[in-house]
Scaffold this active site. Structure first.
Site, PDB file in Angstrom:
ATOM      1  N   ARG A  41     -38.819  29.285   1.283  1.00 54.04           N
ATOM      2  CA  ARG A  41     -37.613  29.149   0.461  1.00 54.04           C
ATOM      3  C   ARG A  41     -37.531  27.740  -0.106  1.00 54.04           C
ATOM      4  O   ARG A  41     -37.627  26.753   0.635  1.00 54.04           O
ATOM      5  CB  ARG A  41     -36.369  29.434   1.306  1.00 54.04           C
ATOM      6  CG  ARG A  41     -35.043  29.104   0.622  1.00 54.04           C
ATOM      7  CD  ARG A  41     -33.878  29.428   1.544  1.00 54.04           C
ATOM      8  NE  ARG A  41     -32.599  29.023   0.983  1.00 54.04           N
ATOM      9  CZ  ARG A  41     -31.849  28.019   1.468  1.00 54.04           C
ATOM     10  NH1 ARG A  41     -32.263  27.316   2.523  1.00 54.04           N
ATOM     11  NH2 ARG A  41     -30.696  27.725   0.908  1.00 54.04           N
TER      12      ARG A  41
ATOM     13  N   ARG B  16     -16.899  22.461  -5.402  1.00 56.80           N
ATOM     14  CA  ARG B  16     -16.983  21.194  -4.686  1.00 56.80           C
ATOM     15  C   ARG B  16     -15.878  20.250  -5.148  1.00 56.80           C
ATOM     16  O   ARG B  16     -15.395  20.347  -6.288  1.00 56.80           O
ATOM     17  CB  ARG B  16     -18.340  20.516  -4.934  1.00 56.80           C
ATOM     18  CG  ARG B  16     -19.535  21.333  -4.464  1.00 56.80           C
ATOM     19  CD  ARG B  16     -20.849  20.633  -4.773  1.00 56.80           C
ATOM     20  NE  ARG B  16     -21.992  21.457  -4.419  1.00 56.80           N
ATOM     21  CZ  ARG B  16     -22.544  21.523  -3.229  1.00 56.80           C
ATOM     22  NH1 ARG B  16     -22.048  20.779  -2.237  1.00 56.80           N
ATOM     23  NH2 ARG B  16     -23.573  22.313  -2.996  1.00 56.80           N
TER      24      ARG B  16
ATOM     25  N   LYS C  43     -27.386  37.148  -2.506  1.00 56.05           N
ATOM     26  CA  LYS C  43     -26.818  36.464  -1.348  1.00 56.05           C
ATOM     27  C   LYS C  43     -25.339  36.841  -1.234  1.00 56.05           C
ATOM     28  O   LYS C  43     -24.552  36.576  -2.141  1.00 56.05           O
ATOM     29  CB  LYS C  43     -26.978  34.951  -1.498  1.00 56.05           C
ATOM     30  CG  LYS C  43     -28.430  34.486  -1.490  1.00 56.05           C
ATOM     31  CD  LYS C  43     -28.555  33.014  -1.819  1.00 56.05           C
ATOM     32  CE  LYS C  43     -27.914  32.132  -0.764  1.00 56.05           C
ATOM     33  NZ  LYS C  43     -28.075  30.683  -1.115  1.00 56.05           N
TER      34      LYS C  43
ATOM     35  N   THR D 171     -28.653  31.538   8.211  1.00 53.19           N
ATOM     36  CA  THR D 171     -27.692  30.482   8.554  1.00 53.19           C
ATOM     37  C   THR D 171     -27.538  30.289  10.068  1.00 53.19           C
ATOM     38  O   THR D 171     -27.138  31.205  10.788  1.00 53.19           O
ATOM     39  CB  THR D 171     -26.297  30.714   7.942  1.00 53.19           C
ATOM     40  OG1 THR D 171     -26.434  31.067   6.563  1.00 53.19           O
ATOM     41  CG2 THR D 171     -25.461  29.439   8.033  1.00 53.19           C
TER      42      THR D 171
END
Length: 483
Positions: free
Chosen positions: A31, A72, A218, A276
């Site tokens: 990845r 963000r 995802k 994760t």
């Protein structure tokens, strides 16, 4: 080892020496995280991976992971802000005059305007949690911290329970995708998918660049989970991205949500990745915790095709050891799968249920019945292996979804299918020569020339024999072949 291991590449693992060790330890998918840079950062790395692929003579899949529209905060006017429980700060478009509290810039007008008193906000991937205690106007609120921590510039922000429609592909993503395709990536992971249209947009861009690579959806948002069946209909692979998903939904619900997503992917014969913090303690420690080993094993037992390492291999002190531990854990867990449900006990009714067929839908295809029959034949005849010829990879993925006990070799003449098959549990992808005309002949030649098979071994073959009739395309033949 049947479960596929994905390793994120970073400073700890980018050297040719470490890449080689990771492949030897069991990694089949690398990845590349485009959240922290652009294509120029990966030119040399991709070249090194390709050299290791040739050296080891093993198909290796390079997966580009696009950053997506992660929300963000902006750049702070100080290096960091330290919070303790009960301390307050401003969040907004512009720092107020004579500000008596620390200020965190945030330029999303829509999200700010939607905030109300008592709304919950999390920063730093859930590390810091706040409540809105005062709304000054649609451009400025006051937050109160629920716990202690430090915030630095550009930290991720989430508002659990609130849904905002933002495009899954940012302008940066579109450029990164085009550059990645040019560099030769084999798969693309799309972050913060919300709708099936997000997947279709990415596929259209891929096609416009003359490529055809699988798209990984995802799942990081609740609204994506709510539309899982629609997303499954168009995506090639699903990733249970537990970091952001664990922020979007209440943490107690995350384990059962993971199980339901995996089950849906298994029913649809779509590969599913669990990601994760799988062995997060191994960033700094040479062995995982007991909880982590159990987490990895349970993902495999639940039906995950792939398990993914992130910080563990990208920046950890023990990248190779982390992969070795993961391989050992998955091998132990795989034995449980066949104890629970032998393939020979899978009934026709189970197949129909598995595929979500209703009265309004078509009956299962002959190819799906034949791949199931092949798995049952292999089990009851004590076959040495299954060999599946699959141009598109579809029948190979279908066969893998039944989790056969035997080794599964999927032969394909297509380079894209070869690399995409690395996402499917138990599949050993093999590139075959197109000059040999018949699919069955290719399968038999592979068996006859493969030194892993001994004289007298029984091998179950699935293949497609065409007679120029469109309806007969795909797998339509099952054979027990004795070497």
């Amino acid at each position: 080892m049947r479960t596929k291991i994905i390793a994120t590449i970073g400073p700890a693992s980018s050297s040719p020496e470490v890449l080689s060790k990771l492949i030897q330890a069991g990694v089949r998918i690398f990845r590349l995280n485009f959240s922290h840079g652009d294509a120029s950062m990966f030119v040399e790395l991709i070249d090194n991976i390709r050299k290791q692929e040739m050296k080891h003579n093993i198909p290796i899949t390079i997966m580009q992971d696009l950053s997506g529209p992660k929300v963000r905060i902006g750049n702070l006017d100080v290096p960091s802000i330290t919070f303790s429980a009960g301390s307050k700060a401003y969040l907004g478009l512009k720092k107020p005059e004579n500000a008596d509290l620390p200020f965190m810039p945030f330029d999303n007008h829509m999200m700010l305007a939607d905030l109300d008193v008592k709304d919950h906000i999390v920063l730093s991937d859930g590390g810091l949690q706040f409540d809105v205690v005062k709304k000054i106007n649609n451009e400025l609120v006051v937050l109160q911290a629920n716990n202690s921590g430090i915030v630095t510039s550009r930290k991720g922000l989430a508002m659990p329970g609130k849904s905002f429609k933002v495009p899954a592909l940012t302008e940066k993503d579109k450029k990164d995708l085009a550059d990645g395709l040019r560099l030769g990536v084999d798969a693309v992971a799309l972050s913060f998918v919300q709708t099936p249209e997000d997947i279709l947009e990415a596929k259209a861009i891929i096609i416009s660049h003359g490529r055809k690579v699988p798209v990984v959806a995802k799942l990081e948002r609740q609204n994506a989970v709510d539309r899982l069946d629609e997303i499954l209909a168009v995506t090639d692979v699903v990733m249970v991205a537990r970091g952001d998903l664990g922020i979007e939904c209440p943490l107690p619900k995350l384990p059962t949500m993971q199980k339901r997503i995996i089950a849906a992917c298994n029913r649809a014969a779509k590969p599913v990745i669990v990601a994760t913090q799988m062995l997060l303690s191994m960033v700094n420690n040479p062995v995982p915790t007991r909880a982590e080993t159990t987490d990895v094993a349970n993902a495999v037992i639940d039906g995950a095709d792939c398990v993914m390492l992130s910080e563990e291999t990208a920046m950890g002190a023990y990248p190779v050891e982390a992969v070795k531990f993961m391989a050992q854990i998955t091998e132990e867990a795989e034995a449980v799968l066949h104890e629970r449900q032998p393939v020979s006990n899978v009934s026709r009714e189970h197949l129909l249920f598995k595929k979500h067929y209703t009265a309004a839908q078509k009956e299962a295809t002959p190819s799906e019945f034949l791949t199931l029959a092949a798995c049952q034949l292999a089990e009851v005849s004590h076959a040495r292996a299954l060999v599946c010829h699959s141009v598109s990879g579809s029948s190979g993925r279908q066969t893998a979804s039944y989790r056969p006990k035997q080794e599964l070799y999927v032969l394909t003449p297509d380079h894209v299918s070869l690399k995409s098959l690395n996402f499917s549990w138990g599949v050993n992808p093999i590139l075959v020569d197109e000059n040999m005309p018949g699919h069955l002949e290719r399968a038999e030649y592979f068996i006859d020339t493969n030194k892993e098979f001994s004289a007298g071994d029984r091998i179950v073959i699935t293949a497609g024999q065409t007679n120029n009739v469109a309806a007969n395309k795909g797998t339509n033949l099952v054979k027990i072949y004795a070497k």
